[in-house]
Write an enzyme that holds these catalytic residues in place. Structure first.
Site, short mmCIF file in Angstrom:
data_model
loop_
_atom_site.label_atom_id
_atom_site.label_comp_id
_atom_site.label_asym_id
_atom_site.label_seq_id
_atom_site.Cartn_x
_atom_site.Cartn_y
_atom_site.Cartn_z
N ASN A 1 -15.35 2.19 12.63
CA ASN A 1 -14.67 1.26 11.73
C ASN A 1 -13.66 0.47 12.57
O ASN A 1 -12.59 0.97 12.89
CB ASN A 1 -13.97 2.07 10.62
N HIS B 1 -7.78 0.96 -5.51
CA HIS B 1 -7.64 1.18 -4.06
C HIS B 1 -6.31 0.55 -3.65
O HIS B 1 -6.17 -0.67 -3.63
CB HIS B 1 -8.82 0.54 -3.31
N GLY C 1 -4.25 -3.28 1.86
CA GLY C 1 -4.89 -4.18 0.90
C GLY C 1 -5.06 -3.41 -0.41
O GLY C 1 -5.20 -2.19 -0.39
N HIS D 1 -13.59 -3.82 -0.50
CA HIS D 1 -13.32 -2.37 -0.62
C HIS D 1 -14.45 -1.65 -1.37
O HIS D 1 -14.23 -0.61 -1.97
CB HIS D 1 -12.00 -2.08 -1.37
N ARG E 1 -18.88 -0.09 9.92
CA ARG E 1 -18.35 -0.72 8.71
C ARG E 1 -18.18 -2.22 8.95
O ARG E 1 -17.57 -2.64 9.94
CB ARG E 1 -16.98 -0.12 8.40
N ARG F 1 0.16 -9.42 1.38
CA ARG F 1 -0.54 -10.50 0.65
C ARG F 1 -0.04 -10.52 -0.79
O ARG F 1 0.25 -9.48 -1.36
CB ARG F 1 -2.05 -10.24 0.66
N GLU G 1 -14.23 6.81 3.22
CA GLU G 1 -15.15 5.72 3.55
C GLU G 1 -16.08 6.11 4.70
O GLU G 1 -17.26 5.77 4.69
CB GLU G 1 -14.35 4.46 3.90
N ASP H 1 5.28 -1.59 4.39
CA ASP H 1 4.96 -0.16 4.23
C ASP H 1 5.60 0.36 2.94
O ASP H 1 6.83 0.31 2.79
CB ASP H 1 5.51 0.59 5.46
N GLY I 1 -3.98 0.48 -0.66
CA GLY I 1 -3.62 0.74 0.75
C GLY I 1 -2.77 -0.42 1.22
O GLY I 1 -1.90 -0.88 0.49
P1 ADP Z 1 -5.31 0.77 5.03
O1 ADP Z 1 -5.53 -0.17 3.89
O2 ADP Z 1 -4.85 0.09 6.28
O3 ADP Z 1 -6.43 1.76 5.26
P2 ADP Z 1 -3.83 3.02 3.98
O4 ADP Z 1 -4.86 3.37 2.97
O5 ADP Z 1 -3.58 3.97 5.08
O6 ADP Z 1 -4.04 1.59 4.58
O7 ADP Z 1 -2.47 2.79 3.18
C1 ADP Z 1 -1.30 2.38 3.82
C2 ADP Z 1 -0.18 2.40 2.80
O8 ADP Z 1 -0.07 3.72 2.25
C3 ADP Z 1 1.18 2.04 3.38
O9 ADP Z 1 1.84 1.13 2.52
C4 ADP Z 1 1.90 3.37 3.38
O10 ADP Z 1 3.28 3.23 3.18
C5 ADP Z 1 1.29 4.06 2.18
N1 ADP Z 1 1.50 5.50 2.24
C6 ADP Z 1 1.00 6.37 3.14
N2 ADP Z 1 1.50 7.62 2.92
C7 ADP Z 1 2.33 7.52 1.85
C8 ADP Z 1 3.15 8.43 1.12
N3 ADP Z 1 3.22 9.71 1.47
N4 ADP Z 1 3.88 7.96 0.08
C9 ADP Z 1 3.81 6.66 -0.26
N5 ADP Z 1 3.05 5.75 0.38
C10 ADP Z 1 2.32 6.16 1.42
#
Ligand code: ADP
Length: 403
Positions: free
Chosen positions: A7, A204, A208, A176, A87, A237, A380, A279, A206
């Protein structure tokens, strides 16, 4: 025998190695050069052990080379690799399911790069490196857009001049898909329900964020569109905004196309509103310290999710299960509580204790709640490994028929 999953992102390459029969995860990791363009942190998890190294990474070829080397050092030899699954974010209208990669497929994915300039080029580079290193095995491309191949026409066509759709191909693709499909099937499994009779909304969340209404294992509506900018608020975004704003800032404030691209892809969302970070955890921490813009960012974020849930539930005429997945969805009990708090009118009752204490995969709604709430760890890479196995056996079960 094993299946290797790759990926490739804009400055990282994640990998997973799976048993080709039972799909147990043998090893996984990431080569991550986000902090330094030449020196990457390579992390590998095998069994219970986790190791990290700093490696030189001039490009995707060397990143793939490091993955092979580290797997070899952990006893997983290249000769055992049965196939490699890649991916790919954008499969356009051409790729409606996973395909075995040949030169023609590579060329088609390349031609789709202008629709996904941040995503398809790294996947292509990793693919080319992997095909060179492992020329004797089939390589399979698994697309994030493929799940949405049969979205109803009314959800594909935007209410813009029809010629834009016909002549320019402006349409909803949805993204996604790998995560949404995996989560909908897994939700049915956890609820001991037949997926063909299940109405689920998969969230989803993350970096995104997208939401999909999945009816009987098939998507009927989704929030991301022609690009992954549409829909809910994300890390950097904005999600959907009044398009008039974009005309206004270009015309009246002199923002260039490049400036707009930058603002919409990298300067909006949680980061743009809070001024703190993209974040979610950092924004939550700032809100807890009393920073008003961070609080506002979280309120807008949760509100946008609630609006998406409401509209997707309306599309399906009701919902049986609400699934939270990806970094924020899997981990933030407080966000889940904020979202569900506004949804009690739908008959959705979160169990606060389960929501706080359970780890994914879990049901976190009250037993009597007519709408079930679940947290599911999105897998994934596992899904790509399974798709890769199906593609090389020439046999792709329709989703929803088996799991
Ligand atoms: P990607 O879309 O790059 O795969 P992820 O699915 O890893 O991203 O999600 C990243 C987001 O998840 C970030 O905003 C991060 O702050 C949040 N995140 C990760 N762990 C925690 C947690 N324990 N509590 C709250 N948010 C979290």
């Amino acid at each position: 025998m094993t299946i290797l999953v790759i990926n490739a992102g804009s400055s990282s390459l994640k990998f997973g190695l799976f048993d080709a029969e039972g799909f147990g995860e043998l090893s996984s990791g990431i080569v991550d050069w986000r902090a330094d363009a030449r020196k990457a942190e390579l992390t590998v998890v095998t069994g219970g052990s986790r190791e990290s190294f700093i490696v030189e990474v001039p490009g995707y070829g060397s990143a793939f080379g490091h993955v092979q080397r580290i797997l070899g050092e952990n006893g997983f030899v290249a000769e055992d690799i049965r196939a490699v699954g890649h991916r790919v974010v954008h499969g356009g209208v051409e790729f409606r399911s996973s395909v075995i990669i040949d030169d023609r497929v590579i060329e088609s994915i390349r031609q789709l790069s202008d629709l996904a300039p941040l995503h398809n080029p790294p996947a292509l580079m990793a693919m080319e490196a992997a095909r060179k290193e492992l020329p004797g095995v089939p390589h399979v491309s698994v697309f994030d857009t493929a799940f949405f191949r049969d979205l109803p026409l009314k959800d594909i066509v935007y209410p813009l001049p029809y010629e834009w759709f016909e002549k320019w191909g402006i349409r909803r693709f949805g993204f996604h898909g790998i995560s949404h499909e995996y989560c909908a099937l897994r939700a049915a499994e956890l609820l001991l329900a037949d997926v063909s009779g299940l109405s689920a909304i998969t969230l989803h969340l993350g970096n995104g964020c997208s939401a999909t209404a999945v009816l009987g294992g098939r998507p009927v509506a989704t929030t991301m569109g022609f690009t992954p900018l549409e829909g809910m608020m994300m890390g950097t975004r904005p999600g959907s905004v009044d398009p008039g704003i974009l005309i206004y800032v270009m015309k009246e404030k002199g923002l260039s196309v490049k400036g707009l691209h930058e603002a919409l892809n990298h300067g909006s969302g949680l980061l743009g509103v809070s001024g703190v970070s993209s974040d979610f955890r950092k924004v939550e921490e700032a809100a807890a310290r009393g920073e008003a813009r961070a609080r506002l960012a979280l309120d807008i974020y949760a509100d946008r999710i609630r609006s998406a849930v409401g509209s997707l539930a309306a599309v399906m005429g009701g919902v049986d299960a609400l699934v939270f997945t990806a970094g924020v969805g899997e981990n933030s009990a407080s966000l889940r509580a904020m979202v569900c708090d506004g949804l009690s009118f739908m008959g959705l009752e979160l169990d606060n204790m389960l929501n706080e204490k359970s780890r994914p995969d879990a049901v976190v709604s009250k037993e009597k709640s007519p709408v079930k709430v679940l947290t599911i760890k999105t897998r994934e890479a596992l899904f790509i490994a399974q798709e890769t196995a199906r593609a090389i056996s020439g046999h792709r079960e329709l989703p929803g028929e088996t799991f």
